[in-house]
Structure formats: C-alpha cells, structure tokens
Design an enzyme around this catalytic site. Structure first.
Site, PDB file in Angstrom:
ATOM      1  N   LEU A 427      -5.210   7.821  11.052  1.00 31.53           N
ATOM      2  CA  LEU A 427      -5.964   7.419   9.864  1.00 31.53           C
ATOM      3  C   LEU A 427      -6.178   5.924   9.808  1.00 31.53           C
ATOM      4  CD1 LEU A 427      -4.188   9.610   7.164  1.00 31.53           C
ATOM      5  CD2 LEU A 427      -6.350  10.063   8.310  1.00 31.53           C
ATOM      6  N   GLY A 428      -5.176   5.157  10.210  1.00 30.04           N
ATOM      7  CA  GLY A 428      -5.303   3.709  10.126  1.00 30.04           C
ATOM      8  C   GLY A 428      -4.361   3.004  11.068  1.00 30.04           C
ATOM      9  N   GLY A 433       1.493  -1.153  10.994  1.00 29.32           N
ATOM     10  CA  GLY A 433       1.763   0.059  11.741  1.00 29.32           C
ATOM     11  C   GLY A 433       0.607   1.036  11.717  1.00 29.32           C
ATOM     12  N   ASP A 548      -0.361  -6.519  -3.624  1.00 31.99           N
ATOM     13  CA  ASP A 548      -1.537  -6.379  -2.752  1.00 31.99           C
ATOM     14  C   ASP A 548      -2.498  -5.333  -3.314  1.00 31.99           C
ATOM     15  OD1 ASP A 548      -3.142  -7.018  -0.614  1.00 31.99           O
ATOM     16  OD2 ASP A 548      -2.124  -5.680   0.800  1.00 31.99           O
TER      17      ASP A 548
END
Length: 720
Positions: A427-428, A433, A548
């Site tokens: 997914l990313g 990570g 964030d």
C-alpha cells in the site's frame, strides 16, 4: 353571508342593550373581536374564553394589548389565532381596531376575499394570512398603511396580476406571495420604489413574460430572490448581478433562455438556481452555449470533438490538422519511453527480493527492489522455510531470533503463520517503512506496517508505547489490533480502511477533487476528524499530540467516514531506531504508492513554530494543521500555490496566506471556494462558517488558536 351579518348585528345590539341596562360594557375593541368569533363556524374550543360578559378582551386567547396614550383602557395590538384549522371568513370589522399592529391568522381555512376595510386599521405593520384558502385580488387599500413591513399571503388562492399599486407600499420589508394563482407580466417601475424590501418570494404562481430589468435595484434584498416555478421567458437580466452578493437566486422551473450572465452576484450562484430551464446555458450549468463563430486552433483544446469541423466548408482547418499530427507524434514518443523504462526496470530488478535483506520473504543474497512488488510476504512454503533457515519455530517467523505476535484486541486472534501465508499487497513505502494490505484466512483485511529492525534493547519501552496506542478507542481513530516484536522485525497490525485517504480524494490521479466530495461529504470528514483529534488531545490515555495531521493521514471508509492514523508512530520509530523525518506511509492506510522515497519537502501543514529546529510538538500544532486541512477541503487547493500578481509574474503563497489575503481584500467567496461546492448553493453560509473556523485555527500566534475541543464543538454546529 348576509344572514350571518344580520345575525351578528342583532347579537351585538342585544348585548349592547344588556350592557347599557346593567352599567357594564365590553370595550369597542372587544366588540370588534367578537365579529371574528361570529365569522368562524368551528371555533367553539378556540374562542371558549372570548366572553362578551368581560369588560376587556385583553385576557382572551390569542389577544395582546397595551396601554396607549390618550386612552383609558388597554387597546388591542395583536391577534394571533394560527394553526387552529378555523373555517370562516375574515370580518371587515377588524379594520376598526385602530391600534392593531400584528394580525396572524395563518394555518387555518379562512375563505373568501381579503376585506378592503381591514386596512383601515392604520397601525398594522405585520399581516400573516398564509396557509388559508383566501381568493380574489389584492386590495389597493393595503398600501395606505403607513407602517406595513411584513406581508405574507403565501399558499392561498389569490389571483390577478402583480398590481402596480404595490410600489406605494414603500415601508415593505417582506413580500411573500408564493403558492397562489397570480398571473401575467410584471411591469417595470414597481421594484425601484421598494427600497426597504429584504425578502421577495413570488414562486409557484403563473407569472409570465420577462423578468423586470429593474428588479436589480432592490439594494436591501437579502436571503433568496425566489421566482421559481413560474412561466418567465426570455433572457435573465444582467441587472440581477447588481443585487447584493449575499443574495441567492432561485429561478428554477421557468422558460428562461440564453446564456447566464457572469457579472456581480451571478458569480456566487450554483447550478441549482437555474435548473429546469431547458433553453438556459452557460456556467454554472453543465450546458455550454453554442455560438456561430469560427473556432480557431487555440480554442480547440478541451472543446468537443466536433467543434473543429468547419460547418461551412465541410473539412478540418489546417491548424487543427497540425495539432492532431503533433498530438499523435507526442503520444507515440511517450509510449516508447514507457516501454524502455519498464524494460530497464525489470532488468535492474532481476533476482531481487521485494522485502529486502533478512526480512520477511528475503535472504542474505537479495537486495531491495527499486519498486515494491504486489506480494511482499512469502507466498509459498519454500520461501518460508528459506527464511526460517530450514527449521525455525513458526512463532518466531524471522531469522536471527524468535519473536512474539501479541493481540491487543482480545477478540482479534490469529497466528503468525497465518499472517505469513496470507495474500499481501503493498500500500505504501516511505522512510517510515512499508505498509501492506494483508487478507487473513477468514477473509478479514488488515493493514501491516513494517517498522524494520533495531531497538533490541528497548523492548519494554516499545511494548508500553504500543499498549498505550492500543487503548485509544474512538470511531474516528484507526484501531491498532496487534503487534509483532523480534530483534530484527517489528510489525504493527491495524484495521484496514478501504477507501484510501483524503489526499487521494482531494488530488487523485487528475489533481482535482473527487466528484464524490460534495459539501455534505466534506463537512462529514471535517466533523469526524475534529472529533477524533479532540479525543486524542483531551480523552486519550496520554492526551496525545499527533504532530503530523495532513490529508494522507486521514483515511476514509466507503461511507467517507474519516479515521485519523499514524498517531504515536514517530515515538515508535524513535524506539526502533528508524529515521522519522520522512513521512508518507500510514497505519491502516490504503493509498497506492509505488514511487521511490523522495526527499522531504516543506510541510505546509505544520504550524510556523513547528518549522523551527528543536521545538517539541504541542497540541496547538495539531490545531494549525487541522485548520490547513479545512482550508484545503473548502478551496480544493493544495497548501502551496502560486498566485498571479500580474500578467508576467506570480507570487508564491501558502494556502493560509492566500485565504487571509482574500478575506482582507473582501474577494467574492466564489473566487476562493472549490467550484464543485458551487453546486450546493444552500451551503454558502455553512462554507463561510467553516472558513472562519479554519482561519481561527491557523492564527500565527499559537496562544490565540482555540483548543481542539472548542474547534470540534463549533464545527458540529455547522449545518444543524
């Protein structure tokens, strides 16, 4: 009718004789009010305390009185007998109530015409007769009232033309004639005289002809100018653009034609205002206006395919042919570059692992692929055995030492072996990570973040931090379900949120917001995010600072409910020894990210004080970031944008400064709001309210910014 009147006069004469004989008499106002009781067929219950034996009517139901100078007795100033389903006629005797200011008989079943004598009550300033069955035309004498401000005769059966004598009703502030049987054209010369008119509703009648040009001279108008559901024809007069910018138009269901003007207050209208006018075209409708002009190559770009055809000559113009050839050449060259790129990537990636050295699915000889693959976890027994060294314990699952898979949620149980064998999709990928979508054997998808190796000596600290995150339970915060710890592998398992994140919804592949992001959807996202963030600040076990907040960390489910992700992640990254400076992945996320990690750019979601070195995160940082997200939802623009200052130069502004500049210069709202939101014109006031909340959140002075709890409470009030 005549019999009733004779009966009433006989009744009055009889009672007056009794009063004279007994020395007690009802006031003249009371005698006039008894005419209303006599004119109603079914008012026994409503008028039960309207007793002719009383000396004054001031205690009767629906009657209000006041003392006036020059009179010994209190005088009737208000009649309010509404919503009682009374059936009868309005008696002319009410006109003798000289001090009557407010007449409210709405929501009944009064029939017949409005008596001309009613307007002898010269103190009347408000007449509410809507929701009855009155018929006939408007009496000219109504404009003899020197104080008449509110006239609501809607939802009756009144008929006739729009009378010219209304121009004499100069004190009028509200004129509501909707839902009647008025017809004909509306003459010019009426509206310029109504300088105090704030509300005009002529909808659902039979008016025809063109809309008067001088209606734009109603400078005091506010709210909605409602001319819908009539038979108005012709073009919309440009003078409507002269109305105040706060005025909304409702011109639906007419026979208007031509192009919608684009001047003045027209720029603040959405498409709803112009629906069901088949011959109407232009912005904001999705119907372009055809013009019989030559189409040059410069306007061919983005136009309909058949507009390049020269209808007179039957062929393509030379400029169009050149553009087509050039586009073909560019397309062929682009496809060739893509093919070459894919070929060299495959060659460079030959034999590499998708997970990296000494990781799940990797070994000593493999290296990290330049592009993440679809199956990041091992998909067959040979790979598992290779990773275990041929006989490692299944509970460990990694080389170099055993590990523990711990379920934080007691109802969420599965084995490590099940996790390793499950289908996984990248997914990313970022400095935080790799994130996978993993479908477990029971069909339940989860998101797995790999934090990498390191931090062997800080096991207790890691566990304490993860357990604290796991205790956070809120409908708008991603739920951490389990974690895995081993010396060279750390995993976080959380809920998988299926519909991507707000960043992809706002930008996507096209760079434009998704059509699904209507105003109601954006407001839902804003409210849910505010609730979740307020919970983290005020009610979570450690009163978290997220640090964030940005659209990529706000995940969306299929119903566009928002979920805040990545809270507490920087602390975990610090424990494991990874570099937390680069951000782009997310717990529970679902955003395809198949590019190499790029150097960090300036984060315009961060508060000004957060951009200074060595400053510790505070909750006011989160408030500022949330304010920027709100502005992005409102404007559809990224937090960094270019603003043209002249035809040759541009000024680089962040989104906050750009919006503040627009408000300082009193720019029209249409210049700042996302064009998609113009389709919901009723949301204009709500949009403005959220703008003010966002500007409060993004104050430069962090002490001035509100707490997130206050922000959440304020935004909850919007639209309710």
């Amino acid at each position: 009718m005549l019999f009733k009147r004779l009966h009433f006069y006989a009744f009055l004469f009889f009672n007056l004789t009794l009063r004279l004989n007994s020395g007690v008499s009802l006031t003249s106002d009371g005698l006039s009010l008894l005419s209303l009781k006599s004119a109603v067929d079914n008012g026994a219950a409503v008028f039960a305390d309207w007793n002719e034996d009383d000396m004054t009517p001031c205690r009767w139901t629906g009657i209000s009185c006041t003392n006036v100078s020059g009179s010994d007795d209190p005088r009737v100033v208000g009649i309010s007998v509404s919503g009682k389903n009374l059936r009868g006629y309005i008696p002319s005797e009410l006109g003798s109530l000289f001090y009557l200011r407010r007449l409210n008989l709405h929501g009944n079943n009064f029939y017949g015409s409005i008596p001309d004598q009613l307007f002898n009550a010269s103190s009347l300033h408000s007449i509410y007769l809507y929701g009855n069955n009155l018929s006939g035309s408007l009496p000219p004498s109504m404009c003899n009232l020197p104080r008449l401000q509110n006239l609501d005769l809607s939802r009756n059966s009144l008929s006739g033309s729009f009378p010219k004598f209304l121009r004499n009703c100069r004190p009028l502030q509200r004129l509501i004639l909707a839902g009647n049987k008025f017809s004909g054209e509306i003459s010019e010369g009426i509206f310029p005289e109504l300088a105090n008119l704030e509300q005009l509703d002529l909808s659902s009648n039979g008016f025809n002809g063109s809309i008067p040009n001088d209606i734009g001279e109603l400078k005091s108008l506010s709210g909605t100018l409602n001319l819908s559901f009539n038979h108005f024809t012709g073009k919309i007069p440009k003078t409507l653009g002269d109305l105040p910018l706060t005025v909304s138009f409702d011109l639906r269901n007419n026979d208007l034609s031509g192009e919608i003007p684009q001047t003045g207050s027209f720029s603040n209208q959405g498409p709803t205002a112009f629906l069901n006018n088949p011959m109407l075209c232009g912005f904001p409708l999705q119907r372009s206006c055809k013009k019989d002009v030559d189409i040059t190559p410069s306007v061919q770009i983005g136009s309909r395919g058949n507009e390049g055809v020269n209808e007179e000559k039957g062929g393509l113009k030379s400029g169009v042919i050149i553009l087509i050839c050039l586009a073909d050449a560019i397309g062929v060259a682009f496809i060739g570059l893509v093919i070459v790129y894919i070929y060299w990537k495959k060659k460079d990636s030959n034999g590499c692992s998708c997970t990296g050295k000494r990781k799940l699915g990797g070994n000593e000889k493999t290296s990290l692929c330049s592009l993440p693959c679809i199956n990041g976890f091992p998909s067959n027994d040979s790979e598992v055995e290779s990773e275990k060294g041929g006989g490692g314990a299944a509970s460990g699952g990694v080389s170099g030492g055993e590990g523990d898979l711990v379920a934080i949620d007691k109802g969420f149980n599965f084995e490590l072996d099940e996790l390793l064998r499950a289908s996984a999709y990248v997914l990313g990928k970022s400095g935080l990570g790799i994130v996978y979508k993993v479908v477990l054997g029971n069909g339940v998808p989860v998101a797995v973040r790999r934090l990498g190796e390191g931090g062997e000596q800080r096991y207790k600290e890691f566990v304490a931090e993860v357990q604290a995150i796991g205790r956070v339970k809120h409908p708008n915060v991603v739920k951490l379900r389990a974690y895995y710890w081993a010396p060279d592998e750390k995993l976080l398992i959380s809920d998988f949120i299926c519909n991507g994140n707000l960043a992809s919804a706002l930008r996507g592949k096209t760079g434009q917001p998704s059509p699904s992001l209507s105003w109601s959807t954006r407001l839902k996202i804003a409210k849910g995010t505010a609730r979740g963030l307020a919970y983290l600040h005020e009610c979570s076990p450690r009163k978290y600072v997220h640090g964030d907040i940005k659209p990529s960390n706000i995940l969306l489910d299929s119903e566009y409910q928002p979920y805040i992700s990545d809270f507490g992640l920087n602390r975990l990254i610090t424990i494991t020894g990874n570099n937390p400076s680069s951000s782009g992945g997310f717990i529970g996320g679902a955003f395809p990210y198949l590019k190499p990690v790029e150097p960090e750019k300036i984060n315009n979601y961060r508060a000004p004080e957060a951009r200074l070195p060595n400053n510790r995160p505070t909750q006011k940082w989160d408030v500022y970031s949330f304010g920027v997200v709100l502005l992005e939802l409102l404007t559809g623009k990224s937090p960094e944008l270019s603003s043209p200052t002249s035809s040759t130069s541009t000024e680089i502004l962040d989104l906050v400064r750009w919006v503040r500049k627009g408000f300082d210069e009193e720019s029209p709202l249409v210049d700042m709001v996302d064009p998609i939101l113009l389709q919901e014109i009723r949301a204009k006031k709500e949009v403005l309210s959220v703008f003010h909340i966002a500007l409060a959140c993004t104050e430069l002075d962090h002490e001035v910014r509100p707490r997130m709890k206050t922000v959440a409470e304020n935004i909850e009030k919007v639209g309710t």
